[in-house]
Design an enzyme around this catalytic site. Structure first.
Site, PDB file in Angstrom:
ATOM      1  N   ASP A 136      -6.695  -0.352   2.930  1.00 28.64           N
ATOM      2  CA  ASP A 136      -5.343   0.218   2.901  1.00 28.64           C
ATOM      3  C   ASP A 136      -5.311   1.624   3.487  1.00 28.64           C
ATOM      4  O   ASP A 136      -4.439   1.964   4.297  1.00 28.64           O
ATOM      5  CB  ASP A 136      -4.816   0.268   1.461  1.00 28.64           C
ATOM      6  CG  ASP A 136      -4.877  -1.079   0.787  1.00 28.64           C
ATOM      7  OD1 ASP A 136      -5.084  -2.080   1.509  1.00 28.64           O
ATOM      8  OD2 ASP A 136      -4.731  -1.139  -0.437  1.00 28.64           O
ATOM      9  N   SER A 140       0.787  -1.237   0.000  1.00 28.94           N
ATOM     10  CA  SER A 140       0.000   0.000   0.000  1.00 28.94           C
ATOM     11  C   SER A 140       0.814   1.279   0.000  1.00 28.94           C
ATOM     12  O   SER A 140       0.513   2.225   0.729  1.00 28.94           O
ATOM     13  CB  SER A 140      -0.969   0.043   1.186  1.00 28.94           C
ATOM     14  OG  SER A 140      -1.871  -0.999   1.081  1.00 28.94           O
TER      15      SER A 140
END
Ligand code: GLA
Length: 397
Positions: A183, A137
């Protein structure tokens, strides 16, 4: 070099660069937003299920100074070839180029779309200390660093939870990636020593201490970048939605996360398309696995947690089909080692990383054994990182 020293070094270099490009003086502030690793609960976050990520110590740093006009001037030390990106905060328009500044611009645009006043620009230098395209991420970390900068410099009245939602909204609508909330939520809301047990249907969450006595969370980077993952990801999302529509003809549910395994098995034949049925099976079982895994962790039963991680990988490999040869090698070789509690691919898939729980005393042996066999089978040198659950996005100074 330890983490504190390396982040100080990054900070000093960013400040020097900032002064060189934009001049010294004024109110220069610094910020950080982390990447994340997901321990279990993969591809459940857009299916109304649970996830269990933690924020990392790696991420993106930035130094920024507010301007008086509507201009933004941005430079990323991780991408020096891009030079200084200069434009107005007015008239930003969506695109799906996926370049670092698109993720930042997307956040400014999303804030504007949601009615926040983003009319003033800022000068900024940023720098990442994490791998990109690796399922950790990095893009959410760039989005959240933008969110904390704008929130702070422009004094926006917005919670960190809403910053996460803005990040997701911008990724969906500005960058064309139909991701869930995991995320951005992990990057925004991370807590040292804890993972986040998040119910994506309600966005209710609980911090769970990662009591892993004498064990370490080890991330192994396959070094295969998840290129083209965006379209395959959006396909998975569509297939899951199709399965949901079929099931909704016979059971009253809002999402696949509402189903337990038994109810799914009873009704699964209404999903006529075999692929969609497999996708739904993963979403349902993975959600239940995540709930069970957190329960096991709370009970101190790490062995059960590890077993569920392994099952998660098998399901992602066979039913959701988002793994790849390299990730399978890393996970399957890890399962053979007696000091590995559990191992699975993490993140969107199609490349990127695995996450493993390893006996602390055997971490070096793990790196050596997995590194050697991976090189032998693929010709690639894997990279290893120890994951320490860390704090979420924030202003530093
Ligand atoms: C990507 C997405 C997340 C999540 C994971 C898979 O990281 O951005 O929203 O769907 O894949 O669990």
């Amino acid at each position: 070099m330890d983490e504190k020293n390396s982040s100080k070094l990054i900070m000093d270099e960013m400040l020097n660069k900032f002064e060189e490009l934009f001049g010294a003086g004024g109110d220069i502030r610094s910020y950080f937003a982390p990447g994340r690793v997901n321990l279990i609960g993969e591809h459940t976050d857009y299916n109304g299920g649970h996830v269990f990520p933690c924020a990392l110590t790696m991420g993106n740093y930035a130094v920024a100074r507010k301007r008086d006009d509507d201009i933004i001037r941005w430079y990323n030390m991780s991408y020096p070839k891009d030079g200084v990106q200069e434009r107005s905060v007015k008239g930003l328009a969506p695109n799906d180029n996926g370049i670092w500044y698109d993720y930042q611009q997307g956040v400014l645009w999303a804030l504007q779309q949601k009615g926040y006043s983003v009319e003033t620009g800022y000068d900024m230098v940023m720098c990442g200390d994490m791998p990109t395209g690796s399922g950790l991420s990095a893009s959410a970390s760039i989005e959240l660093v933008a969110a904390v900068i704008v929130r702070d410099l422009l004094k926006l009245d917005i919670s960190m939870e809403d910053c996460a939602k803005i990040g997701q909204y911008s990724e969906n609508n500005y960058n064309g990636m139909n991701c869930g909330i995991m995320d951005q939520f992990a990057s925004a809301m991370g807590k040292e020593g804890h993972a986040i047990f998040l119910d994506t249907a309600t966005v209710e969450y609980e911090y769970v201490p990662l009591n892993m006595e004498k064990k370490k969370i080890v991330i192994t980077n396959s070094m295969v970048k998840h290129q083209l993952a965006g379209s395959a990801y959006n396909d998975r999302r569509r297939e899951s939605e199709e399965a949901l529509k079929c099931l909704q003809k016979v059971v009253q549910i809002d999402s696949l996360g509402d189903l337990d395994e038994e109810t799914f098995e009873k009704h699964k034949d209404v999903i006529t398309d075999e692929i969609c049925r497999k996708r739904a099976k993963h979403a349902v079982y993975e959600n239940q696995r995540t709930i069970a895994a957190v329960k096991a962790l709370k009970n101190g039963d790490l062995a059960a947690f590890g077993k569920l991680m392994n099952e998660s990988h098998v399901s992602l490999r066979d039913d959701y089909e988002v793994s790849c040869k390299e990730l399978d090698i890393l996970a399957e070789e890890a399962w053979k080692l007696p000091f590995v509690i559990g191992s699975r691919m993490t993140g969107g898939g199609f490349g990127g990383c695995t996450v493993s729980i390893v006996e602390e005393a055997s971490v070096d042996e793990f790196k050596k054994k997995i590194g050697d066999v991976y090189r032998e089978k693929t010709g690639i040198d894997a990279e290893f990182y120890i994951a320490d659950a860390a704090e979420g996005a924030r202003r530093l100074k």
